[in-house]
Design a protein around this motif. Structure first.
Motif, PDB file in Angstrom:
ATOM      1  N   VAL A 149       0.774  -1.209   0.023  1.00  7.03           N
ATOM      2  CA  VAL A 149       0.033  -0.053  -0.027  1.00  7.03           C
ATOM      3  C   VAL A 149       0.809   1.021   0.080  1.00  7.03           C
ATOM      4  O   VAL A 149       1.960   1.056   0.704  1.00  7.03           O
ATOM      5  CB  VAL A 149      -0.856  -0.174   1.256  1.00  7.03           C
ATOM      6  N   VAL A 150       0.553   2.287  -0.920  1.00  2.51           N
ATOM      7  CA  VAL A 150       1.205   3.526  -0.827  1.00  2.51           C
ATOM      8  C   VAL A 150       0.477   4.624  -0.453  1.00  2.51           C
ATOM      9  O   VAL A 150      -0.742   4.927  -0.894  1.00  2.51           O
ATOM     10  CB  VAL A 150       1.760   3.663  -2.300  1.00  2.51           C
ATOM     11  N   SER A 151       0.895   5.346   0.589  1.00  2.00           N
ATOM     12  CA  SER A 151       0.180   6.176   1.343  1.00  2.00           C
ATOM     13  C   SER A 151       0.680   7.641   1.343  1.00  2.00           C
ATOM     14  O   SER A 151       1.742   7.649   1.414  1.00  2.00           O
ATOM     15  CB  SER A 151      -0.246   5.940   2.757  1.00  2.00           C
ATOM     16  N   LEU A 152      -0.066   8.651   0.879  1.00  2.00           N
ATOM     17  CA  LEU A 152       0.343  10.231   0.448  1.00  2.00           C
ATOM     18  C   LEU A 152      -0.484  10.956   1.418  1.00  2.00           C
ATOM     19  O   LEU A 152      -1.698  10.772   1.616  1.00  2.00           O
ATOM     20  CB  LEU A 152       0.228  10.481  -0.814  1.00  2.00           C
ATOM     21  N   VAL A 175       4.379   7.979  14.733  1.00  2.00           N
ATOM     22  CA  VAL A 175       5.290   8.787  14.106  1.00  2.00           C
ATOM     23  C   VAL A 175       4.217   9.967  13.488  1.00  2.00           C
ATOM     24  O   VAL A 175       3.132   9.678  13.132  1.00  2.00           O
ATOM     25  CB  VAL A 175       5.836   8.277  12.556  1.00  2.00           C
ATOM     26  N   ARG A 176       4.924  11.316  13.469  1.00  2.00           N
ATOM     27  CA  ARG A 176       4.199  12.565  12.884  1.00  2.00           C
ATOM     28  C   ARG A 176       4.317  12.486  11.160  1.00  2.00           C
ATOM     29  O   ARG A 176       5.498  12.418  10.881  1.00  2.00           O
ATOM     30  CB  ARG A 176       4.603  13.660  13.527  1.00  2.00           C
ATOM     31  N   LEU A 177       3.063  12.520  10.774  1.00  2.95           N
ATOM     32  CA  LEU A 177       3.091  12.737   9.257  1.00  2.95           C
ATOM     33  C   LEU A 177       2.784  14.113   8.803  1.00  2.95           C
ATOM     34  O   LEU A 177       1.815  14.757   9.419  1.00  2.95           O
ATOM     35  CB  LEU A 177       2.109  11.813   8.654  1.00  2.95           C
ATOM     36  N   GLU A 178       3.647  14.894   8.107  1.00  2.00           N
ATOM     37  CA  GLU A 178       3.361  16.135   7.554  1.00  2.00           C
ATOM     38  C   GLU A 178       2.967  16.118   6.118  1.00  2.00           C
ATOM     39  O   GLU A 178       2.884  14.961   5.348  1.00  2.00           O
ATOM     40  CB  GLU A 178       4.858  16.923   7.772  1.00  2.00           C
ATOM     41  N   SER A 179       2.509  17.291   5.757  1.00  2.00           N
ATOM     42  CA  SER A 179       1.984  17.418   4.413  1.00  2.00           C
ATOM     43  C   SER A 179       3.231  17.108   3.174  1.00  2.00           C
ATOM     44  O   SER A 179       4.326  17.565   3.525  1.00  2.00           O
ATOM     45  CB  SER A 179       1.477  18.700   4.207  1.00  2.00           C
ATOM     46  N   GLY A 180       2.968  16.197   2.366  1.00  2.00           N
ATOM     47  CA  GLY A 180       4.128  15.743   1.664  1.00  2.00           C
ATOM     48  C   GLY A 180       4.804  14.519   1.966  1.00  2.00           C
ATOM     49  O   GLY A 180       5.513  13.975   1.074  1.00  2.00           O
ATOM     50  N   ASP A 181       4.349  13.854   2.944  1.00  2.00           N
ATOM     51  CA  ASP A 181       5.117  12.627   3.387  1.00  2.00           C
ATOM     52  C   ASP A 181       4.557  11.472   2.628  1.00  2.00           C
ATOM     53  O   ASP A 181       3.321  11.173   2.263  1.00  2.00           O
ATOM     54  CB  ASP A 181       4.919  12.545   4.881  1.00  2.00           C
ATOM     55  N   LEU A 182       5.392  10.473   2.685  1.00  2.00           N
ATOM     56  CA  LEU A 182       5.099   9.044   1.958  1.00  2.00           C
ATOM     57  C   LEU A 182       4.969   7.977   2.843  1.00  2.00           C
ATOM     58  O   LEU A 182       6.158   8.086   3.845  1.00  2.00           O
ATOM     59  CB  LEU A 182       5.966   8.887   0.868  1.00  2.00           C
ATOM     60  N   VAL A 183       4.315   7.134   3.082  1.00  2.00           N
ATOM     61  CA  VAL A 183       4.294   5.972   3.873  1.00  2.00           C
ATOM     62  C   VAL A 183       4.138   4.826   3.035  1.00  2.00           C
ATOM     63  O   VAL A 183       3.161   4.681   2.144  1.00  2.00           O
ATOM     64  CB  VAL A 183       3.351   5.702   5.023  1.00  2.00           C
ATOM     65  N   VAL A 184       5.030   3.680   2.891  1.00  2.00           N
ATOM     66  CA  VAL A 184       4.725   2.421   2.146  1.00  2.00           C
ATOM     67  C   VAL A 184       4.696   1.372   3.261  1.00  2.00           C
ATOM     68  O   VAL A 184       5.590   1.159   3.974  1.00  2.00           O
ATOM     69  CB  VAL A 184       5.624   2.324   0.801  1.00  2.00           C
ATOM     70  N   PHE A 185       3.781   0.171   3.080  1.00  2.00           N
ATOM     71  CA  PHE A 185       3.822  -0.820   3.750  1.00  2.00           C
ATOM     72  C   PHE A 185       3.280  -2.107   3.083  1.00  2.00           C
ATOM     73  O   PHE A 185       2.425  -1.982   2.473  1.00  2.00           O
ATOM     74  CB  PHE A 185       2.910  -0.824   5.102  1.00  2.00           C
ATOM     75  N   GLY A 186       4.353  -3.115   3.165  1.00  2.00           N
ATOM     76  CA  GLY A 186       3.839  -4.368   2.384  1.00  2.00           C
ATOM     77  C   GLY A 186       4.654  -5.671   3.163  1.00  2.00           C
ATOM     78  O   GLY A 186       5.113  -5.309   4.291  1.00  2.00           O
ATOM     79  N   GLY A 187       4.871  -6.665   2.440  1.00  2.00           N
ATOM     80  CA  GLY A 187       5.639  -7.835   2.977  1.00  2.00           C
ATOM     81  C   GLY A 187       5.246  -8.076   4.392  1.00  2.00           C
ATOM     82  O   GLY A 187       3.827  -8.147   4.530  1.00  2.00           O
ATOM     83  N   PRO A 188       5.971  -8.228   5.415  1.00  2.00           N
ATOM     84  CA  PRO A 188       5.527  -8.719   6.566  1.00  2.00           C
ATOM     85  C   PRO A 188       4.666  -7.868   7.567  1.00  2.00           C
ATOM     86  O   PRO A 188       3.997  -8.165   8.296  1.00  2.00           O
ATOM     87  CB  PRO A 188       6.706  -9.137   7.353  1.00  2.00           C
ATOM     88  N   SER A 189       4.675  -6.506   6.856  1.00  2.00           N
ATOM     89  CA  SER A 189       3.826  -5.430   7.454  1.00  2.00           C
ATOM     90  C   SER A 189       2.599  -5.161   6.696  1.00  2.00           C
ATOM     91  O   SER A 189       1.741  -4.468   6.852  1.00  2.00           O
ATOM     92  CB  SER A 189       4.298  -4.331   7.643  1.00  2.00           C
ATOM     93  N   ARG A 218      -6.864  17.283   6.999  1.00  2.00           N
ATOM     94  CA  ARG A 218      -5.990  16.266   6.537  1.00  2.00           C
ATOM     95  C   ARG A 218      -6.534  15.442   5.243  1.00  2.00           C
ATOM     96  O   ARG A 218      -7.699  15.182   5.389  1.00  2.00           O
ATOM     97  CB  ARG A 218      -5.383  15.511   7.758  1.00  2.00           C
ATOM     98  N   VAL A 219      -5.709  15.295   4.223  1.00  2.00           N
ATOM     99  CA  VAL A 219      -6.126  14.637   3.062  1.00  2.00           C
ATOM    100  C   VAL A 219      -5.135  13.258   3.048  1.00  2.00           C
ATOM    101  O   VAL A 219      -3.902  13.548   3.002  1.00  2.00           O
ATOM    102  CB  VAL A 219      -6.176  15.489   2.000  1.00  2.00           C
ATOM    103  N   ASN A 220      -5.555  12.273   2.978  1.00  2.00           N
ATOM    104  CA  ASN A 220      -4.616  11.126   2.946  1.00  2.00           C
ATOM    105  C   ASN A 220      -5.340  10.039   1.617  1.00  2.00           C
ATOM    106  O   ASN A 220      -6.556   9.894   1.546  1.00  2.00           O
ATOM    107  CB  ASN A 220      -4.906  10.051   4.105  1.00  2.00           C
ATOM    108  N   ILE A 221      -4.210   9.786   0.874  1.00  2.00           N
ATOM    109  CA  ILE A 221      -4.520   9.092  -0.504  1.00  2.00           C
ATOM    110  C   ILE A 221      -3.832   7.706  -0.212  1.00  2.00           C
ATOM    111  O   ILE A 221      -2.524   7.837  -0.350  1.00  2.00           O
ATOM    112  CB  ILE A 221      -4.106   9.928  -1.898  1.00  2.00           C
TER     113      ILE A 221
END
Length: 233
Positions: A149-152, A175-189, A218-221
């Motif tokens: 999953v790719v999260s913006l 963790v604090r996420l700010e505007s413009g941050d990226l989170v990706v999770f896959g595999g064992p997570s 906040r907007v999250n895609i």
């Protein structure tokens, strides 16, 4: 998108705010400041256009509870707890698929275990957090694929809580996420519980209000591969 400029207000240690990429858990990566202002503006304006076509909904869960965030779907309609092709939603644009691939590449540079050949998301959820909105701990398990999953993130900052696949409780990482941050999770997570217990109102960049003419919240895609590999590739 990708290869974003990182302005002094985000990452320059001179200002005491140095946010390097971090591994939240095996297969889960946070890349701060991944999108520059121009990329964020483009994405935020696209969200406005999508919301004009498809009214964001407050989702009612099967147990009767109502989510405090409002959600709209791209590519395929998500309803708890499945994807539905019977209702037309805005298409998932090719440029956003390319952005997701670039985001995955940025995460792979931090954690090579996330590598996913021919990564092609076919759906996205756009979550809109107004004042006081939160997201409880949950798993993204409605997809027939184990692709990452790719999260913006856009707009107001938030506390993002990332746990384990076993249960909603501790241990977890905040963790604090700010505007413009990226989170990706896959595999064992890929099936790790995660949520947003707090949005910090009024922390969005000033230009967000200029784009919207209002406080953005906040907007999250989040982009996902929802179909089985034999059909989704």
């Amino acid at each position: 998108m990708g290869g974003a400029r990182r302005g002094p207000s985000v990452t320059d240690p001179l200002f005491g705010i140095d946010r390097p990429p971090a591994i939240l858990a095996p297969g889960a990566v946070h890349v701060p400041g991944w999108m520059d202002r121009a990329q964020q503006e483009y994405l935020l304006r696209a969200c406005v256009d999508w919301a004009a076509v498809w009214d964001p909904r407050s989702i009612v869960l099967p147990g009767g509870g109502r989510m405090s965030v409002r959600t709209l779907s791209l590519g395929r309609l998500w309803t708890p707890y499945r994807y539905d092709d019977d209702e037309v939603v805005p298409p998932l644009p090719d440029w956003l698929v390319r952005a997701a691939r670039s985001g995955l590449e940025a995460a792979v540079a931090v954690d090579p275990s996330l590598r996913e050949p021919a990564y092609t998301p076919d759906a996205a959820l756009v979550n809109l957090y107004g004042r006081g909105a939160t997201m409880g701990m949950h798993q993204d398990r409605d997809e027939a694929s184990s692709a990452p999953v790719v999260s913006l993130s856009l707009g107001d900052a938030c506390t993002f809580r990332f746990g384990t696949p076993q249960h909603r409780g501790r241990p977890y990482t905040d963790v604090r996420l700010e505007s413009g941050d990226l989170v990706v999770f896959g595999g064992p997570s890929r099936l790790a519980f995660h949520g947003v217990p707090k949005v910090v109102d009024g922390t969005a960049p000033a230009w967000c209000r200029e784009v919207l003419g209002a406080e953005p919240g906040r907007v999250n895609i989040t982009l996902r591969v929802t179909r089985p590999p034999t059909l989704g590739q």
